[in-house]
Design a protein around this motif. Structure first.
Motif, mmCIF file in Angstrom:
data_model
loop_
_atom_site.group_PDB
_atom_site.id
_atom_site.type_symbol
_atom_site.label_atom_id
_atom_site.label_comp_id
_atom_site.label_asym_id
_atom_site.label_seq_id
_atom_site.Cartn_x
_atom_site.Cartn_y
_atom_site.Cartn_z
ATOM 1 N N SER A 236 58.338 -41.434 49.419
ATOM 2 C CA SER A 236 59.122 -42.422 48.668
ATOM 3 C C SER A 236 59.144 -42.107 47.175
ATOM 4 O O SER A 236 60.156 -42.311 46.499
ATOM 5 C CB SER A 236 58.555 -43.826 48.888
ATOM 6 O OG SER A 236 57.191 -43.894 48.479
ATOM 7 N N VAL A 237 58.028 -41.598 46.656
ATOM 8 C CA VAL A 237 57.949 -41.255 45.229
ATOM 9 C C VAL A 237 58.845 -40.065 44.920
ATOM 10 O O VAL A 237 59.599 -40.069 43.941
ATOM 11 C CB VAL A 237 56.496 -40.946 44.819
ATOM 12 C CG1 VAL A 237 56.446 -40.444 43.370
ATOM 13 C CG2 VAL A 237 55.620 -42.174 44.986
ATOM 14 N N VAL A 238 58.768 -39.039 45.776
ATOM 15 C CA VAL A 238 59.582 -37.833 45.575
ATOM 16 C C VAL A 238 61.064 -38.183 45.659
ATOM 17 O O VAL A 238 61.875 -37.738 44.835
ATOM 18 C CB VAL A 238 59.226 -36.750 46.609
ATOM 19 C CG1 VAL A 238 60.142 -35.537 46.462
ATOM 20 C CG2 VAL A 238 57.771 -36.321 46.461
ATOM 21 N N GLU A 239 61.427 -38.983 46.652
ATOM 22 C CA GLU A 239 62.835 -39.360 46.826
ATOM 23 C C GLU A 239 63.346 -40.180 45.648
ATOM 24 O O GLU A 239 64.500 -40.050 45.245
ATOM 25 C CB GLU A 239 62.990 -40.156 48.126
ATOM 26 C CG GLU A 239 62.863 -39.298 49.381
ATOM 27 C CD GLU A 239 63.083 -40.115 50.642
ATOM 28 O OE1 GLU A 239 63.001 -41.362 50.551
ATOM 29 O OE2 GLU A 239 63.307 -39.512 51.699
ATOM 30 N N ARG A 240 62.489 -41.014 45.086
ATOM 31 C CA ARG A 240 62.906 -41.848 43.962
ATOM 32 C C ARG A 240 63.172 -41.012 42.711
ATOM 33 O O ARG A 240 64.073 -41.312 41.930
ATOM 34 C CB ARG A 240 61.826 -42.893 43.670
ATOM 35 C CG ARG A 240 62.257 -43.925 42.647
ATOM 36 C CD ARG A 240 61.401 -45.172 42.697
ATOM 37 N NE ARG A 240 59.991 -44.898 42.512
ATOM 38 C CZ ARG A 240 59.052 -45.033 43.455
ATOM 39 N NH1 ARG A 240 59.398 -45.453 44.664
ATOM 40 N NH2 ARG A 240 57.795 -44.766 43.203
ATOM 41 N N VAL A 241 62.402 -39.950 42.533
ATOM 42 C CA VAL A 241 62.537 -39.116 41.338
ATOM 43 C C VAL A 241 63.653 -38.080 41.486
ATOM 44 O O VAL A 241 64.535 -37.978 40.631
ATOM 45 C CB VAL A 241 61.202 -38.407 41.014
ATOM 46 C CG1 VAL A 241 61.363 -37.493 39.809
ATOM 47 C CG2 VAL A 241 60.108 -39.427 40.752
ATOM 48 N N VAL A 242 63.619 -37.296 42.564
ATOM 49 C CA VAL A 242 64.610 -36.216 42.729
ATOM 50 C C VAL A 242 65.293 -36.277 44.093
ATOM 51 O O VAL A 242 65.794 -35.265 44.587
ATOM 52 C CB VAL A 242 63.965 -34.822 42.516
ATOM 53 C CG1 VAL A 242 63.638 -34.577 41.074
ATOM 54 C CG2 VAL A 242 62.735 -34.648 43.405
ATOM 55 N N GLY A 243 65.311 -37.435 44.695
ATOM 56 C CA GLY A 243 65.934 -37.581 45.999
ATOM 57 C C GLY A 243 67.444 -37.663 45.921
ATOM 58 O O GLY A 243 68.043 -37.705 44.838
#
Length: 337
Positions: A236-243
């Protein structure tokens, strides 16, 4: 049927090394007593497996590429490129970069040699863009991580970027933007000594040792970051930043990649982990291209060779090209995945 089975074997056992993955799984679970489905066990498996795989592929491929490259010493290369002008020269300069497995900083001394020899500026910049960005070794290692479609597409767009970038710089007539001392370097047409088979083998071994010495730390750092992203940072963190839901993901990935210094081999494990977390393939490729083609140390080195105007134009052209490539790959990702 036989051909399909052969390529499946080549991809699974030679490139992806599934046999090695299984061996490392047994090591982690039987010797360390950890499950690879858990964070710690998964991180250890990722780190050991990717590190060994990269160094095996890197050693074998650099040896083979260096053996081929031994037939094209700098003097011969200068003579070949010196006789070709225009777009053909840019294409040849970009293709030449694919047989030189160097990082961006290592490519600059060759760039200086080509420029001092009087080669057209566009050709030398096509080489400078292509050399750290794409090569035969990166193609095969990319296939082991992402499959043939994405690997081939990456190499093709990298070559296109190199050719287009070099062509634009050539058309702008920026020869005066090269530092004066570069043009004053005396170019000597040395005799081309023919190497024996033993000489070529010795040369190839030395190239493997030299490149491994230069990249091993970046590979370990890259694999370590990849393991952390893969097993410790929530999706969820990765997707929020560069998703895919972030319209600025490609821009952010490019901006993050430029200050970093690594070659493609140290960048791949990070890209693999990001891709595994659902980051768009275009965003991943933009990050890889920014790290390899526009690393901050290489820009600093290049600033000693060319004047600010040419440096700014080079960085702008390559940055815009990387961003366009990223958004196009994200838009048409269904073709590759």
């Amino acid at each position: 049927m036989i051909i399909s089975a052969f390529f499946s074997f080549l991809n699974d056992q030679i490139l992806k090394m599934t046999w090695l993955s299984e061996l490392i799984r047994l090591l982690v679970e039987k010797v360390f007593g950890l499950s690879i489905k858990e964070r710690l066990g998964g991180s250890i498996h990722f780190f050991i497996y990717d590190t060994i795989k990269i160094f095996i592929l890197l050693s074998v491929l650099i040896f083979l590429i260096s053996y081929i490259q031994s037939y094209f010493p700098p003097e011969r290369t200068k003579k070949i490129l010196g006789n070709i002008k225009g777009i053909k020269g840019n294409i040849l300069g970009a293709l030449l970069g694919t047989i030189t497995p160097f990082c961006s900083c290592s490519s600059i001394p060759i760039f200086i040699g080509f420029t001092s020899a009087g080669l057209p500026l566009g050709i030398t910049f096509s080489f400078l863009i292509s050399s750290p960005l794409v090569d035969i070794a990166s193609l095969l290692i990319l296939m082991s991580f992402f499959g043939a479609k994405i690997a081939i597409a990456y190499v093709v767009v990298g070559l296109i970027l190199a050719v287009v970038g070099g062509t634009i710089i050539d058309k702008l007539g920026l020869e005066s933007q090269v530092q004066g001392y570069i043009r004053e370097i005396e170019s000597v047409d040395a005799d081309i000594d023919e190497m024996t088979r033993e000489d070529r083998i010795s040369y190839s071994k030395e190239q493997v040792k030299d490149i491994i010495k230069r990249v091993w730390l970046y590979v370990l750092i890259g694999v370590g970051i990849g393991a952390a992203i893969h097993n410790w940072i929530p999706t969820s963190v990765v997707e929020r930043v560069v998703g895919s839901k972030n319209p600025f993901a490609v821009l952010l990935a490019t901006a993050i990649g430029i200050p970093m210094y690594a070659d493609i081999f140290g960048t791949l494990p990070i890209a693999e982990a990001l891709f595994g977390k659902g980051v768009g393939i275009g965003t991943v490729l933009s990050f890889m291209m920014a790290v390899t083609a526009l690393s901050l140390p290489s820009i600093i080195m290049l600033s000693k060779v060319v004047k600010p105007k040419l440096l700014a134009i080079f960085v702008t052209i390559v940055s815009i090209g990387i961003i366009i490539i990223g958004y196009l790959f994200n838009a048409f990702s269904f073709i590759f995945i």
